[in-house]
Design a protein around this motif. Structure first.
Motif, short mmCIF file in Angstrom:
data_model
loop_
_atom_site.label_atom_id
_atom_site.label_comp_id
_atom_site.label_asym_id
_atom_site.label_seq_id
_atom_site.Cartn_x
_atom_site.Cartn_y
_atom_site.Cartn_z
N PRO A 22 30.59 52.87 38.21
CA PRO A 22 30.78 51.56 39.05
C PRO A 22 31.26 50.73 38.13
N THR A 23 30.85 50.40 36.76
CA THR A 23 31.07 49.45 35.89
C THR A 23 32.61 49.71 35.44
N LEU A 24 33.13 51.11 35.27
CA LEU A 24 34.48 51.62 35.09
C LEU A 24 35.43 51.18 36.23
N VAL A 25 34.99 51.65 37.51
CA VAL A 25 35.66 51.16 38.61
C VAL A 25 36.06 49.79 38.83
N GLU A 26 34.90 49.08 38.69
CA GLU A 26 35.21 47.34 38.82
C GLU A 26 36.14 47.14 37.61
N ALA A 27 36.25 47.68 36.68
CA ALA A 27 37.12 47.13 35.44
C ALA A 27 38.31 47.47 35.85
N LEU A 28 38.58 48.60 36.10
CA LEU A 28 39.94 49.28 36.53
C LEU A 28 40.56 48.56 37.80
N ALA A 29 39.69 48.15 38.79
CA ALA A 29 40.21 47.32 40.06
C ALA A 29 40.80 46.07 39.70
N VAL A 44 41.44 58.06 41.00
CA VAL A 44 40.89 59.40 41.54
C VAL A 44 39.48 59.91 40.74
N LEU A 45 38.51 59.76 41.43
CA LEU A 45 37.24 60.39 40.90
C LEU A 45 37.06 61.63 41.46
N ASN A 101 35.37 49.62 47.79
CA ASN A 101 36.17 48.86 46.97
C ASN A 101 37.59 48.50 47.52
N ALA A 102 38.23 47.62 47.09
CA ALA A 102 39.33 47.17 47.59
C ALA A 102 40.57 47.97 47.05
N VAL A 103 40.37 48.32 45.85
CA VAL A 103 41.49 49.14 45.01
C VAL A 103 41.68 50.48 45.91
N ALA A 104 42.75 50.89 46.04
CA ALA A 104 42.96 52.44 46.49
C ALA A 104 42.34 53.48 45.97
N LEU A 105 41.23 54.12 46.48
CA LEU A 105 40.43 55.19 45.61
C LEU A 105 40.15 56.25 46.19
N ASP A 117 34.41 59.08 31.92
CA ASP A 117 33.69 57.91 32.60
C ASP A 117 32.75 57.42 31.86
N ASP A 118 32.72 57.83 30.61
CA ASP A 118 31.58 57.19 29.56
C ASP A 118 31.91 56.03 28.82
N LEU A 119 33.10 55.21 29.32
CA LEU A 119 33.38 53.82 29.09
C LEU A 119 33.69 53.57 27.54
N GLN A 120 33.80 54.71 26.85
CA GLN A 120 34.11 54.68 25.40
C GLN A 120 35.73 54.27 25.15
N ASN A 121 36.28 54.43 26.34
CA ASN A 121 37.91 54.05 26.27
C ASN A 121 37.86 52.82 26.98
N PRO A 122 38.28 51.64 26.56
CA PRO A 122 38.04 50.16 27.06
C PRO A 122 39.06 50.27 28.11
N PRO A 123 38.74 50.16 29.41
CA PRO A 123 39.82 49.94 30.58
C PRO A 123 40.82 48.85 30.35
N GLU A 124 40.89 47.81 29.58
CA GLU A 124 41.80 47.02 29.45
C GLU A 124 42.95 47.67 28.68
N GLU A 125 42.92 48.83 27.99
CA GLU A 125 43.80 49.61 27.24
C GLU A 125 44.54 50.50 28.31
N VAL A 126 44.35 50.67 29.65
CA VAL A 126 45.20 51.38 30.56
C VAL A 126 46.32 50.83 30.59
N VAL A 127 46.47 49.54 30.82
CA VAL A 127 47.80 49.06 31.34
C VAL A 127 48.67 49.18 30.23
N ARG A 128 48.06 48.90 28.83
CA ARG A 128 49.05 48.89 27.62
C ARG A 128 49.53 50.33 27.32
N LEU A 129 48.59 51.38 27.82
CA LEU A 129 48.97 52.85 27.62
C LEU A 129 50.19 53.08 28.56
N TRP A 130 49.90 52.70 29.76
CA TRP A 130 50.94 52.99 30.89
C TRP A 130 52.34 52.43 30.61
#
Length: 336
Positions: A38-45, A56-57, A77-81, A113-126
């Motif tokens: 839940p914390t991960l999806v909330e941050a990604l959304a 995709v879970l 959730n409002a994000v496509a899931l 899914d363990d939150l060791q990779n910060p979700p905010e790094e996702v956009v930078r990686l993409w």
């Protein structure tokens, strides 16, 4: 009928490349992740991705209530899931392949899914992958927050991968990676029951980048990777993409045969000179050593044959019990 090309012209076949529905898909294999997902999806959304984002879970038959949590997130959730529910536990790399088969983004990021990779790094990686036109981008860490024994195992696995896979030297094979839809479609052609995603990627492309990101300490719980699971994953890398282990076995055989011949000559000289060889301990040591080497080589051959047997008999890579998508994840024509 295929269109004809004029001399000097080229043609790109796009019949196998459907138009992506999203700019970015994020595939997350879920196992014992009921508290962290839940914390991960909330941050990604909350991420802003021009062109759209989907999550995709993949529930890898988690023994806790991860499936119910994922389905609840899908509905509210409002994000496509999308929630992909596997019929039994297949392992992380099999779950990633299942997620890739349901991802519809132009780029696909795989993360735990363990939150060791910060979700905010996702956009930078993409953005790094897209702006530099890389087929794949692997992340690496200045300080990896894992147990010492696991860090040592990771270094050993990467050293082996340097020699067994066609991997650029120094590239760290992280599970937090971004790949293009082209790479994802291509590696999905592989349907064997023992996938190793990084090995499949190396067979497809060498257009690979690397990006340093943060790695956080695990917030709660402990890693789902036991020594047994890590050994099984290592064997998939060690055996699936090279016959070098068999060649090493042949080399060891030649070395042991040369040592055996040398020992025979020493014993022969002692016998001719009239000295009776004492040698019970050395003989037993040699017998045990040779027997151990032979059993190891037989085990390697047996492992290759066993994997071939299971592949020929179509042991499934994964089995999807059901798939649930929310309204945002449906194609436009199917949205209410």
């Amino acid at each position: 009928m295929r269109p004809q090309t004029m001399p000097g012209e080229t043609m790109t076949d796009t019949t196998l490349a459907p138009q992506p529905l999203f700019a970015l898909s994020i595939v997350v294999p879920v196992y014992n992740g009921a508290t962290s997902v839940p914390t991960l999806v909330e941050a990604l959304a909350q991420l802003e991705v021009p062109g759209g984002l989907e999550i995709v879970l993949v529930n890898d038959c988690s023994p806790d209530n991860s499936l119910e949590v994922c389905r609840e997130l899908c509905r509210k959730n409002a994000v496509a899931l999308t929630v992909v529910n596997l019929a039994r536990n297949f392992g992380e790399h099999n779950a990633v392949m299942a997620g890739l088969s349901h991802a519809r983004g132009a780029y696909i990021i795989n993360m735990d899914d363990d939150l060791q990779n910060p979700p905010e790094e996702v956009v930078r990686l993409w953005r790094y992958a897209k702006d530099n036109a890389f087929d794949v981008v692997y992340t690496y860490y200045a300080d990896k927050q894992h147990a010492a024994w696991r860090n040592l195992g990771s270094r050993f696995t990467n050293w082996c991968a340097d020699h067994l896979l066609d991997k650029p030297k120094g590239l760290y094979l992280s599970s937090f990676r971004c790949m293009s839809a082209f790479v994802a479609r291509t590696i999905l052609i592989h349907t064997g029951p023992f996938p190793y995603v990084d090995g499949l990627i190396m067979q497809v492309t060498q257009n690979i980048g690397r990006l340093q990101v943060q790695h956080l300490a695990r917030a709660e719980g402990r890693s789902n990777y036991t020594i047994r699971r890590l050994v099984r994953l290592f064997m998939s890398m060690f055996l699936n993409f090279s016959v070098m282990p068999l060649r090493i076995g042949t080399l060891v055989g030649f070395v042991m045969a040369a040592l055996g011949l040398l020992a025979f000559l020493v014993i022969l000289v002692e016998a001719i000179s009239g000295r009776t060889p004492q040698g019970y301990a050395s003989v037993m040591a040699a017998i045990l050593l040779l027997a151990g080497v032979q059993l190891i080589m037989l085990g390697l051959v047996g492992e290759y044959l066993g994997r071939l047997f299971l592949t020929v008999n179509r042991k499934p890579q994964f089995v999807v019990r059901d798939v649930e998508r929310n309204a945002r994840a449906l194609p436009v024509e199917q949205q209410p």
